[in-house]
Enzyme design. Structure first.
Site, PDB file in Angstrom:
ATOM      1  N   HIS A   1       1.021  -0.939   0.195  1.00  0.00           N
ATOM      2  CA  HIS A   1       0.055   0.014  -0.001  1.00  0.00           C
ATOM      3  C   HIS A   1       0.994   1.321  -0.149  1.00  0.00           C
ATOM      4  O   HIS A   1       1.982   1.274   0.611  1.00  0.00           O
ATOM      5  CB  HIS A   1      -0.976   0.023   1.178  1.00  0.00           C
ATOM      6  CG  HIS A   1      -2.103   1.064   1.073  1.00  0.00           C
ATOM      7  ND1 HIS A   1      -1.735   2.239   1.534  1.00  0.00           N
ATOM      8  CD2 HIS A   1      -3.525   0.882   0.682  1.00  0.00           C
ATOM      9  CE1 HIS A   1      -3.166   2.814   1.254  1.00  0.00           C
ATOM     10  NE2 HIS A   1      -3.948   2.183   0.889  1.00  0.00           N
TER      11      HIS A   1
ATOM     12  N   ASP B   1      -7.948  -4.767  -0.695  1.00  0.00           N
ATOM     13  CA  ASP B   1      -8.316  -4.949  -2.256  1.00  0.00           C
ATOM     14  C   ASP B   1      -8.284  -6.381  -2.684  1.00  0.00           C
ATOM     15  O   ASP B   1      -9.204  -6.859  -3.082  1.00  0.00           O
ATOM     16  CB  ASP B   1      -7.607  -3.933  -2.949  1.00  0.00           C
ATOM     17  CG  ASP B   1      -7.703  -2.590  -2.918  1.00  0.00           C
ATOM     18  OD1 ASP B   1      -8.965  -2.032  -2.914  1.00  0.00           O
ATOM     19  OD2 ASP B   1      -6.669  -1.848  -2.756  1.00  0.00           O
TER      20      ASP B   1
END
Length: 432
Positions: free
Chosen positions: A308, A366
């Protein structure tokens, strides 16, 4: 007045310049460089805003190094475990968790705003049936100001409040209608007796042919996903909403702009990219070769759904949704599904391989949300649309905060110009 100062000195002998340093309630201090150009004739250069605070905000706090995410001071782990989505929405919008009476009133008003103007349903017929849901969502949400122009006065507090309720309440309906239109199925009207998440699932999967009864495990999973996606500080789409809002644009236009920004594969489209990656790998036996290509600088393979931009530790949302993901797979008895087995095998390798551990490339939210959506039979193209439904709450709160901030001006970044300097036009006949 700030008591701390930062001093900018120059190597060419120019006099140094002082700038105020501000401290927030938590997190890094910021240097107030608003007077930089006036004092020095210079700008800062910060592509991607890696070190720039664009605003003051009291909504969401992230510590990427420690893997911390808090809404209004409350850890995401506690909220996802103990609250439903509308309770978290109330918190994000108002700054405090609701008491029982406030929660009941909030739920009631959202529920009673969930139906959309009947003419809006005709708007969908202007899109091709195979249009990407995000394209449809951008258009329909942007058009809401034409249907609800009685609440677009951004300087009126009551108008802002009505617009907020309309957006939060109608996004599940609009998102479900987008799915139904794509599938060629009739639109399902919302039911006031259902909860926010149950209503969304009903409008997505219900048909006039038979009664749809939401599965409580599935409902809780979707509700938790919505909570995890509700806000995430000053990311690309939130910054887009704020930038649009700084111009005085109406809230429906601002949220539509946020949806457009979220569509990008590097942002909200990441969970869509996860499923495409799994499809490309194809089988568990192909994972070693894929991992080898990922590690090879010239392999041009990307491990989607891992790592991330902000979190340099495990994404705190991923820990929550990992458990939720496995609960859903257990409930649906899908542990033996080929794609699910592939995803779980990839997760195991990434969590145990030193290459990924050293680089802190842990599975992110995700990765798991995409698997949950796939298990529920939701098309890949709808993944980001559901993300937008959740993030609308955060966008509205950020937009309202922007409007109330007296320090805010119209967004106007500057540039480091590297083009041609002044030159005179040469007549066509003399150009070589």
């Amino acid at each position: 007045m700030s008591e701390k100062l930062a001093t900018l000195s120059f190597s060419d002998g120019k006099p140094s310049v002082d700038f105020p340093v501000f401290s927030g309630s938590v997190g890094p201090d910021v240097i107030d460089v608003r007077a930089l150009y006036a004092k020095t004739g210079m700008f800062t250069y910060d592509p991607g805003f890696m070190s720039t605070a664009s605003c003051r905000s009291s909504i969401t706090y992230i510590d990427g190094d420690e893997g911390i995410l808090q809404y209004r001071g409350y850890p995401i782990e506690q909220l996802a475990e103990s609250c439903d989505f509308l309770e978290v929405a109330y918190l994000i919008l108002n700054g405090e968790l609701p008491n029982p009476q406030q929660k009941t009133a909030f739920d009631d008003i959202v529920t009673k705003h969930s139906m959309v103007h009947e003419q809006l349903s005709r708007f969908y017929s202007g899109f091709r049936r195979d249009a990407h849901p995000m394209a449809v969502l951008c258009g329909v949400v942007g058009a809401l100001s034409a249907f609800y122009h009685d609440s677009i006065n951004i300087h009126d507090e009551r108008s802002r409040e009505i617009s907020a309720f309309r957006l939060i309440a109608k996004l599940p309906t609009i998102t479900a209608m987008t799915y139904k239109y794509n599938m060629g199925q009739p639109f399902m009207y919302p039911k006031n007796k259902l909860s926010y998440t149950d209503n969304f699932l009903y409008m997505m999967f219900g048909t006039p042919c038979e009664e749809y009864v939401p599965n409580p495990v599935i409902s809780r999973a979707i509700d938790r996903i919505l909570i995890l996606h509700a806000d995430h500080e000053q990311n690309a789409s939130t910054s887009t909403v704020r930038l649009a809002g700084s111009t005085g644009a109406n809230p429906f236009a601002c949220i539509s702009a946020g949806i457009a920004s979220l569509w990008g594969p590097a942002h909200g489209g990441a969970n869509e990219a996860v499923l495409k990656m799994l499809d490309e790998i194809g089988d568990v036996k192909n994972i070693p070769a894929f991992i080898k290509r990922v590690k090879d600088k010239d392999g041009h393979a990307m491990l989607m759904g891992f790592g991330h931009r902000v979190y340099k530790n495990y994404d705190p949302r991923a820990k929550i949704i990992q458990r939720t993901c496995h609960e859903v797979l257990e409930e649906l008895d899908m542990k033996d599904n080929k794609l699910i087995k592939l995803a779980m095998a990839l997760e195991k390798i990434a969590l145990e391989d030193d290459y990924f551990i050293k680089r802190k490339l842990y599975p992110n939210v995700d990765f798991y949300s995409g698997i949950v959506y796939k298990a529920l039979g939701i098309p890949v193209s709808m993944f980001t649309a559901i993300f937008a439904l959740a993030r609308t709450v955060g966008w509205i709160a950020q937009w309202k905060e922007l409007i109330a901030d007296t320090d805010q001006k119209i967004g106007r970044p500057r540039q480091l110009f590297t083009g041609a300097t002044r030159r005179d036009l040469v007549p066509m006949a003399k150009r070589k």
